[in-house]
Scaffold this motif. Structure first.
Motif, PDB file in Angstrom:
ATOM      1  N   ARG A 259      24.066  72.760 -23.453  1.00  0.00           N
ATOM      2  CA  ARG A 259      22.658  73.091 -23.676  1.00  0.00           C
ATOM      3  C   ARG A 259      22.173  72.464 -24.975  1.00  0.00           C
ATOM      4  N   VAL A 260      20.943  71.977 -24.945  1.00  0.00           N
ATOM      5  CA  VAL A 260      20.260  71.543 -26.163  1.00  0.00           C
ATOM      6  C   VAL A 260      18.883  72.194 -26.167  1.00  0.00           C
ATOM      7  N   SER A 261      18.365  72.438 -27.360  1.00  0.00           N
ATOM      8  CA  SER A 261      17.132  73.207 -27.488  1.00  0.00           C
ATOM      9  C   SER A 261      15.861  72.389 -27.308  1.00  0.00           C
ATOM     10  N   THR A 262      15.937  71.068 -27.509  1.00  0.00           N
ATOM     11  CA  THR A 262      14.743  70.234 -27.378  1.00  0.00           C
ATOM     12  C   THR A 262      15.019  69.049 -26.463  1.00  0.00           C
ATOM     13  N   ASP A 263      13.965  68.511 -25.887  1.00  0.00           N
ATOM     14  CA  ASP A 263      14.113  67.364 -24.992  1.00  0.00           C
ATOM     15  C   ASP A 263      14.579  66.119 -25.735  1.00  0.00           C
ATOM     16  N   GLY A 264      14.367  66.086 -27.056  1.00  0.00           N
ATOM     17  CA  GLY A 264      14.771  64.929 -27.840  1.00  0.00           C
ATOM     18  C   GLY A 264      16.260  64.888 -28.141  1.00  0.00           C
ATOM     19  N   GLN A 265      16.954  65.989 -27.876  1.00  0.00           N
ATOM     20  CA  GLN A 265      18.395  66.050 -28.114  1.00  0.00           C
ATOM     21  C   GLN A 265      19.151  65.667 -26.842  1.00  0.00           C
ATOM     22  N   THR A 266      20.434  65.411 -26.993  1.00  0.00           N
ATOM     23  CA  THR A 266      21.249  65.030 -25.841  1.00  0.00           C
ATOM     24  C   THR A 266      22.526  65.860 -25.787  1.00  0.00           C
ATOM     25  N   THR A 267      23.015  66.066 -24.585  1.00  0.00           N
ATOM     26  CA  THR A 267      24.271  66.806 -24.397  1.00  0.00           C
ATOM     27  C   THR A 267      25.466  65.850 -24.308  1.00  0.00           C
ATOM     28  N   GLU A 268      25.226  64.573 -24.543  1.00  0.00           N
ATOM     29  CA  GLU A 268      26.267  63.554 -24.353  1.00  0.00           C
ATOM     30  C   GLU A 268      27.530  63.845 -25.153  1.00  0.00           C
ATOM     31  N   ASN A 269      27.375  64.180 -26.439  1.00  0.00           N
ATOM     32  CA  ASN A 269      28.551  64.450 -27.273  1.00  0.00           C
ATOM     33  C   ASN A 269      29.323  65.669 -26.790  1.00  0.00           C
TER      34      ASN A 269
ATOM     35  N   GLU B  93      29.133  70.913 -13.501  1.00  0.00           N
ATOM     36  CA  GLU B  93      28.519  70.740 -14.816  1.00  0.00           C
ATOM     37  C   GLU B  93      27.155  71.414 -14.771  1.00  0.00           C
ATOM     38  N   PHE B  94      26.925  72.316 -15.709  1.00  0.00           N
ATOM     39  CA  PHE B  94      25.652  73.034 -15.788  1.00  0.00           C
ATOM     40  C   PHE B  94      24.986  72.650 -17.106  1.00  0.00           C
ATOM     41  N   ILE B  95      23.786  72.103 -17.039  1.00  0.00           N
ATOM     42  CA  ILE B  95      23.120  71.605 -18.244  1.00  0.00           C
ATOM     43  C   ILE B  95      21.703  72.158 -18.339  1.00  0.00           C
ATOM     44  N   ASP B  96      21.425  72.851 -19.431  1.00  0.00           N
ATOM     45  CA  ASP B  96      20.067  73.311 -19.737  1.00  0.00           C
ATOM     46  C   ASP B  96      19.500  72.376 -20.798  1.00  0.00           C
ATOM     47  N   GLN B  97      18.507  71.600 -20.427  1.00  0.00           N
ATOM     48  CA  GLN B  97      17.918  70.607 -21.318  1.00  0.00           C
ATOM     49  C   GLN B  97      16.616  71.135 -21.916  1.00  0.00           C
ATOM     50  N   GLY B  98      16.543  71.144 -23.240  1.00  0.00           N
ATOM     51  CA  GLY B  98      15.317  71.560 -23.906  1.00  0.00           C
ATOM     52  C   GLY B  98      15.005  73.037 -23.763  1.00  0.00           C
ATOM     53  N   ILE B  99      16.036  73.883 -23.764  1.00  0.00           N
ATOM     54  CA  ILE B  99      15.838  75.328 -23.604  1.00  0.00           C
ATOM     55  C   ILE B  99      16.554  76.065 -24.742  1.00  0.00           C
ATOM     56  N   SER B 100      15.836  76.931 -25.423  1.00  0.00           N
ATOM     57  CA  SER B 100      16.409  77.683 -26.536  1.00  0.00           C
ATOM     58  C   SER B 100      17.462  78.669 -26.051  1.00  0.00           C
ATOM     59  N   GLY B 101      18.498  78.844 -26.858  1.00  0.00           N
ATOM     60  CA  GLY B 101      19.543  79.802 -26.538  1.00  0.00           C
ATOM     61  C   GLY B 101      19.090  81.239 -26.697  1.00  0.00           C
ATOM     62  N   ALA B 102      17.914  81.436 -27.302  1.00  0.00           N
ATOM     63  CA  ALA B 102      17.383  82.788 -27.468  1.00  0.00           C
ATOM     64  C   ALA B 102      16.759  83.301 -26.174  1.00  0.00           C
ATOM     65  N   LYS B 103      16.499  82.393 -25.238  1.00  0.00           N
ATOM     66  CA  LYS B 103      15.883  82.792 -23.972  1.00  0.00           C
ATOM     67  C   LYS B 103      16.895  83.496 -23.090  1.00  0.00           C
ATOM     68  N   GLY B 104      16.392  84.369 -22.236  1.00  0.00           N
ATOM     69  CA  GLY B 104      17.253  85.129 -21.345  1.00  0.00           C
ATOM     70  C   GLY B 104      17.768  84.298 -20.185  1.00  0.00           C
ATOM     71  N   ARG B 105      18.647  84.903 -19.444  1.00  0.00           N
ATOM     72  CA  ARG B 105      19.268  84.230 -18.296  1.00  0.00           C
ATOM     73  C   ARG B 105      18.242  83.748 -17.282  1.00  0.00           C
ATOM     74  N   ASP B 106      17.183  84.535 -17.067  1.00  0.00           N
ATOM     75  CA  ASP B 106      16.188  84.167 -16.063  1.00  0.00           C
ATOM     76  C   ASP B 106      15.330  82.985 -16.487  1.00  0.00           C
ATOM     77  N   GLN B 107      15.445  82.564 -17.748  1.00  0.00           N
ATOM     78  CA  GLN B 107      14.690  81.413 -18.237  1.00  0.00           C
ATOM     79  C   GLN B 107      15.587  80.206 -18.505  1.00  0.00           C
ATOM     80  N   ARG B 108      16.861  80.347 -18.154  1.00  0.00           N
ATOM     81  CA  ARG B 108      17.810  79.233 -18.298  1.00  0.00           C
ATOM     82  C   ARG B 108      18.486  79.010 -16.948  1.00  0.00           C
ATOM     83  N   PRO B 109      17.912  78.170 -16.110  1.00  0.00           N
ATOM     84  CA  PRO B 109      18.414  78.001 -14.740  1.00  0.00           C
ATOM     85  C   PRO B 109      19.872  77.571 -14.646  1.00  0.00           C
ATOM     86  N   ALA B 110      20.312  76.668 -15.519  1.00  0.00           N
ATOM     87  CA  ALA B 110      21.705  76.216 -15.451  1.00  0.00           C
ATOM     88  C   ALA B 110      22.659  77.338 -15.864  1.00  0.00           C
ATOM     89  N   PHE B 111      22.271  78.100 -16.881  1.00  0.00           N
ATOM     90  CA  PHE B 111      23.113  79.217 -17.318  1.00  0.00           C
ATOM     91  C   PHE B 111      23.186  80.283 -16.229  1.00  0.00           C
TER      92      PHE B 111
END
Length: 209
Positions: A14-24, A43-61
């Protein structure tokens, strides 16, 4: 790390902003999986989603959680504990859930690996925290109902708020897992408005001195 059985791995990144990457994150976790002989099945990837958001707002999680419950894999791999979330309540709920399903956990940055004896013992402590949290929720429900009754008030339908404390507890548990009103209502068999009214009552009662 190996226990005689090939473990199917699922990676969550997961990364919090669209400008970040999960590559590393993905590269390092793939290397660990390769060293341990763990085939990566998801592989489950949440792109541009804050970790403070709940499960229902993080589809990959959410998909990761459901996959763990269905035992679609044997070990969850993440780069760091904050990738799973920044809410302690949500984190404990998730860890206790996968522990109950006997799904292992590997966290790269914190050096946690529950496929090892030491890591398994540490992971087992999640059950203690989960049970403590559940007892606190139950006490909160009972105390809230008692305060409201003392004021001669009602929290809505008697069958939910006054005669079914187990449902009240379940509503709070699901809310802390990040589920929305509608999803909670479906799981406990009541309307979303009833869930909203109950949670509003709990919040109001908790402010009573």
């Amino acid at each position: 790390m190996k226990d005689g059985k090939t473990k199917r791995a699922a990676i969550y990144a997961r990364v919090s902003t669209d400008g970040q990457t999960t590559e590393n994150q993905l590269r390092e976790l793939h290397l660990v999986a390769e060293r341990n002989g763990w085939p990566i099945v998801h592989e489950f990837i949440d792109q541009g989603i804050s970790g403070a958001k709940g499960r229902d707002q993080r589809p990959a999680f959410d998909a990761l959680w459901k996959g763990a419950v269905r035992r679609e894999f044997d070990v969850v791999m993440v780069w760091a504990v904050d990738r799973l979330g920044r809410s302690l309540t949500h984190l404990v709920n998730f860890l206790s859930e996968i522990h109950a399903k006997k799904v292992d956990l590997f966290i790269y940055q914190q050096g946690i690996d529950s496929t090892t004896p030491g890591g398994k013992a540490l992971f087992g402590m999640m059950g203690v925290f989960a049970e403590f949290e559940r007892s606190m929720i139950q006490e909160r429900v009972k105390a809230g109902i008692k305060r409201v009754r003392a004021k001669g008030q009602r929290w809505g339908r008697k069958t939910i708020e006054e005669t079914d404390p187990d449902i009240c507890t379940r509503i709070l548990e699901l809310r802390q897992k990040g589920l929305g009103m509608g999803a909670i209502g479906k799981q406990v068999g009541v309307s979303s408005r009833t869930v909203w009214r109950f949670l509003r009552g709990v919040e109001a009662s908790s402010q009573v001195a």
